[in-house]
Write a protein that holds these residues in place. Sequence first.
Motif, PDB file in Angstrom:
ATOM      1  N   LYS A  57       0.768  -1.132   0.042  1.00  0.00           N
ATOM      2  CA  LYS A  57      -0.245   0.063  -0.120  1.00  0.00           C
ATOM      3  C   LYS A  57       0.848   1.341  -0.198  1.00  0.00           C
ATOM      4  O   LYS A  57       1.983   1.493   0.726  1.00  0.00           O
ATOM      5  N   VAL A  58       0.406   2.121  -0.852  1.00  0.00           N
ATOM      6  CA  VAL A  58       1.043   3.346  -0.810  1.00  0.00           C
ATOM      7  C   VAL A  58       0.214   4.583  -0.574  1.00  0.00           C
ATOM      8  O   VAL A  58      -1.015   4.527  -0.577  1.00  0.00           O
ATOM      9  N   SER A  59       0.638   5.455   0.320  1.00  0.00           N
ATOM     10  CA  SER A  59      -0.357   6.494   0.780  1.00  0.00           C
ATOM     11  C   SER A  59      -0.340   7.548  -0.351  1.00  0.00           C
ATOM     12  O   SER A  59       0.707   7.922  -0.957  1.00  0.00           O
ATOM     13  N   GLY A  60      -1.397   8.390  -0.144  1.00  0.00           N
ATOM     14  CA  GLY A  60      -1.374   9.621  -1.157  1.00  0.00           C
ATOM     15  C   GLY A  60      -1.666   9.398  -2.487  1.00  0.00           C
ATOM     16  O   GLY A  60      -1.200  10.170  -3.434  1.00  0.00           O
ATOM     17  N   ILE A  61      -2.364   8.361  -2.839  1.00  0.00           N
ATOM     18  CA  ILE A  61      -2.778   7.992  -4.063  1.00  0.00           C
ATOM     19  C   ILE A  61      -3.818   9.183  -4.859  1.00  0.00           C
ATOM     20  O   ILE A  61      -4.519   9.500  -4.083  1.00  0.00           O
ATOM     21  N   ASN A  62      -3.626   9.386  -6.002  1.00  0.00           N
ATOM     22  CA  ASN A  62      -4.387  10.474  -6.603  1.00  0.00           C
ATOM     23  C   ASN A  62      -5.504   9.834  -7.109  1.00  0.00           C
ATOM     24  O   ASN A  62      -6.610  10.479  -6.939  1.00  0.00           O
ATOM     25  N   PHE A  63      -5.714   8.366  -7.604  1.00  0.00           N
ATOM     26  CA  PHE A  63      -6.943   7.949  -8.039  1.00  0.00           C
ATOM     27  C   PHE A  63      -6.708   6.302  -8.106  1.00  0.00           C
ATOM     28  O   PHE A  63      -5.617   5.780  -7.846  1.00  0.00           O
ATOM     29  N   GLU A  64      -7.738   5.733  -8.254  1.00  0.00           N
ATOM     30  CA  GLU A  64      -7.664   4.420  -8.339  1.00  0.00           C
ATOM     31  C   GLU A  64      -8.577   3.818  -9.548  1.00  0.00           C
ATOM     32  O   GLU A  64      -9.621   4.293  -9.914  1.00  0.00           O
ATOM     33  N   ILE A  65      -7.973   2.703 -10.211  1.00  0.00           N
ATOM     34  CA  ILE A  65      -8.686   2.236 -11.407  1.00  0.00           C
ATOM     35  C   ILE A  65      -9.325   0.938 -10.593  1.00  0.00           C
ATOM     36  O   ILE A  65      -8.573  -0.165 -10.503  1.00  0.00           O
ATOM     37  N   ARG A  66     -10.432   0.631 -10.815  1.00  0.00           N
ATOM     38  CA  ARG A  66     -11.201  -0.684 -10.413  1.00  0.00           C
ATOM     39  C   ARG A  66     -11.778  -1.143 -11.590  1.00  0.00           C
ATOM     40  O   ARG A  66     -12.756  -0.759 -12.131  1.00  0.00           O
ATOM     41  N   SER A  67     -11.135  -2.501 -11.960  1.00  0.00           N
ATOM     42  CA  SER A  67     -11.523  -3.066 -13.421  1.00  0.00           C
ATOM     43  C   SER A  67     -11.495  -4.383 -13.277  1.00  0.00           C
ATOM     44  O   SER A  67     -10.903  -4.963 -12.351  1.00  0.00           O
ATOM     45  N   THR A  68     -11.535  -5.163 -14.503  1.00  0.00           N
ATOM     46  CA  THR A  68     -11.292  -6.493 -14.657  1.00  0.00           C
ATOM     47  C   THR A  68     -10.307  -6.240 -15.734  1.00  0.00           C
ATOM     48  O   THR A  68     -10.078  -5.417 -16.436  1.00  0.00           O
TER      49      THR A  68
END
Length: 165
Positions: free
Chosen positions: A60-71
């Motif tokens: 885990k990395v702190s301070g993420i700008n965005f997340e991509i949730r996909s297949t």
Amino acid sequence: MKNNFSGLINNVIHDLEEASPVTKAKLKEIYPIKFKVSLDGHKDIFISLDEDKKEISFSKVSGINFEIRSTLSECISLLINKKINKEIIFGDIELAIVFINSIIKSDIDLIFLIDKYLGNFPAAFAHLIKEKLFIHNQYNNKSELQSKLRSLSIRLDRLEAMNNL
């Protein structure tokens, strides 16, 4: 193993930047960037990109700008069709779209990158998928899709066996 992934992402991003001055300029505008890729059935991937340093990790990395949730299939479709589905992006959507657009609209050939970093057979498989499944969009039935993927796998196995003779 972490060094191998970091080296791989460094090389891929470097190739993308060198493929097009426009891509390089766009990426430099948005650096530093941190994001998370959550693929169904896979461990989360954390990517941190800076002008000088590119890292990929399962930690885990702190301070993420965005997340991509996909297949995985949606990600492959995104790379091949070059159309972004905004519903898979969480967080700073604008930054994510700028980043994804700069990657998918770069002048580099995806099949070339797969061949360069993963080998001939994954590249051949990706090419066959691109040609047969995503461009024609004729295999909407799940059993037909599975049948075609099995057929492609058998063909690749035969090519590999012929190569080893």
